[in-house]
Enzyme design. Structure first.
Site, PDB file in Angstrom:
ATOM      1  N   CYS A  84       0.873  -1.136  -0.087  1.00 15.46           N
ATOM      2  CA  CYS A  84       0.219   0.132   0.160  1.00 15.46           C
ATOM      3  C   CYS A  84       1.117   1.256  -0.035  1.00 15.46           C
ATOM      4  CB  CYS A  84      -1.106  -0.048   1.412  1.00 15.46           C
ATOM      5  SG  CYS A  84      -1.713   1.489   1.535  1.00 15.46           S
ATOM      6  N   CYS A 198      -0.608   3.442  -6.457  1.00 17.88           N
ATOM      7  CA  CYS A 198      -1.587   3.180  -5.444  1.00 17.88           C
ATOM      8  C   CYS A 198      -1.589   1.599  -5.886  1.00 17.88           C
ATOM      9  CB  CYS A 198      -2.851   3.770  -5.529  1.00 17.88           C
ATOM     10  SG  CYS A 198      -4.166   3.107  -4.440  1.00 17.88           S
TER      11      CYS A 198
HETATM   12  N1  DGL Z   1      -3.857   0.889  -1.948  1.00 18.55           N
HETATM   13  C1  DGL Z   1      -3.819   1.788  -1.316  1.00 18.55           C
HETATM   14  C2  DGL Z   1      -2.481   2.340  -1.776  1.00 18.55           C
HETATM   15  O1  DGL Z   1      -1.571   1.680  -2.107  1.00 18.55           O
HETATM   16  C3  DGL Z   1      -4.665   2.682  -0.568  1.00 18.55           C
HETATM   17  C4  DGL Z   1      -6.237   2.700  -1.091  1.00 18.55           C
HETATM   18  C5  DGL Z   1      -6.989   3.388   0.068  1.00 18.55           C
HETATM   19  O2  DGL Z   1      -7.227   4.813  -0.087  1.00 18.55           O
HETATM   20  O3  DGL Z   1      -7.214   2.840   1.206  1.00 18.55           O
HETATM   21  O4  DGL Z   1      -2.114   3.561  -1.451  1.00 18.55           O
END
Ligand code: DGL
EC number: 5.1.1.3
Length: 282
Positions: A84, A198
């Protein structure tokens, strides 16, 4: 052993925990599985605090540390992969301080994108949190190599990726506002490389490519994360078996367990979805 990290007392079959607020962990897990097919993968999904992108740093940091710590404890993984960007750009130092296992984080692919761009203009597409973080700004000043970086907050793509993994179609109409933010921005006509900063976004790569007005390269960091995990396994002297074991799927809220289990069905997982409370937050 050169790392100072110990593998003593751990399971003989090595495993990694991939942590995210949602299904973004899947884009990272696919890359890891391709490079390291015998590694057992556990998943930690903080669905109780989803989405991360619009939360404050003060709320997110203790939450991420609390969840990841409790989940590492529950599954006994050898390595934590923070799958993430929103969490990595914020909590890596705190996680490394707290955990004795190696912590691998996702870094937006600004450096390879700047190196690949012919026009010297790249787009960085991320959650609002990641776009605005000091970490990201520092990364751009250090590694963009003079490229013009167009920052594109795209929080709606997080929910669209979740919808896709639930089996819903994602349409060009839904993506149009994000596409406009990239290509209609000042200088947007020169974008030839887009950073998917993301981990949810590589799950929409085909849809984004189809909706774009012209072909551009859509880069992410998944393969680099997988190589880093491989490096750590070597440092820890953990050999992979031929086939992976069944990992644990952990989440923080009970309400959407069925949907989450369905989204992760491509990975060998134990049947029970474990509900884990973040450490220090009960
Ligand atoms: N998958 C996450 C990232 O890489 C975030 C998604 C969210 O906003 O929860 O930033």
């Amino acid at each position: 052993m050169t790392s100072g990290h110990s593998n003593k007392g751990r399971n003989p079959a090595p495993s990694a925990l991939i942590f995210d607020s949602g299904v973004g962990a899947i884009s990272i897990a696919r890359e890891i599985r391709q490079l390291l097919p015998g590694l057992t993968l556990h998943f930690g999904v903080d669905n109780g605090f989803f989405p991360y992108g619009d939360k404050t740093e003060e709320a997110l940091r203790p939450r991420i540390v609390g969840c990841a710590t409790a989940m590492m404890e529950r599954c006994g993984a050898d390595i934590l992969v923070v799958g993430c960007n929103t969490a990595s750009t914020l909590a890596l130092p705190s996680l490394r301080e707290k955990l004795s296992q190696p912590v691998v984080g996702v870094v937006p692919a600004v450096k390879p994108a700047a190196a690949a761009s012919h026009t010297g203009t790249i787009a960085l597409i991320a959650t609002e949190g990641t776009v605005n973080r000091h970490y990201t700004r520092d990364l751009i000043s250090e590694f963009a190599n003079g490229a013009n970086v167009i920052n594109v907050p795209a929080p709606e793509l997080v929910r669209l990726a979740e919808a896709k993994l639930r089996g819903e179609a994602v349409t060009e109409e839904q993506l149009a506002p994000v596409i406009a933010r990239i290509f209609d921005a000042p200088g947007g006509e020169l974008v030839d490389t887009a950073v998917l900063a993301c981990t949810h976004f590589p799950l929409l790569r085909e849809e984004l490519a189809r909706s774009a007005p012209r072909p551009v390269a859509w880069l992410d960091s998944g393969a680099a994360i997988a190589r880093r995990v491989q490096w750590w396994l070597e440092q820890l002297q953990l050999a992979q078996p031929a086939t992976p074991g069944h990992g644990k799927l952990m989440c923080t809220a009970t309400d959407e367990q069925g949907r989450i289990a369905a989204a992760f069905r491509e990975f060998p997982l134990q049947e029970v979805v474990d509900v884990v409370s973040p450490a220090g937050q009960e």
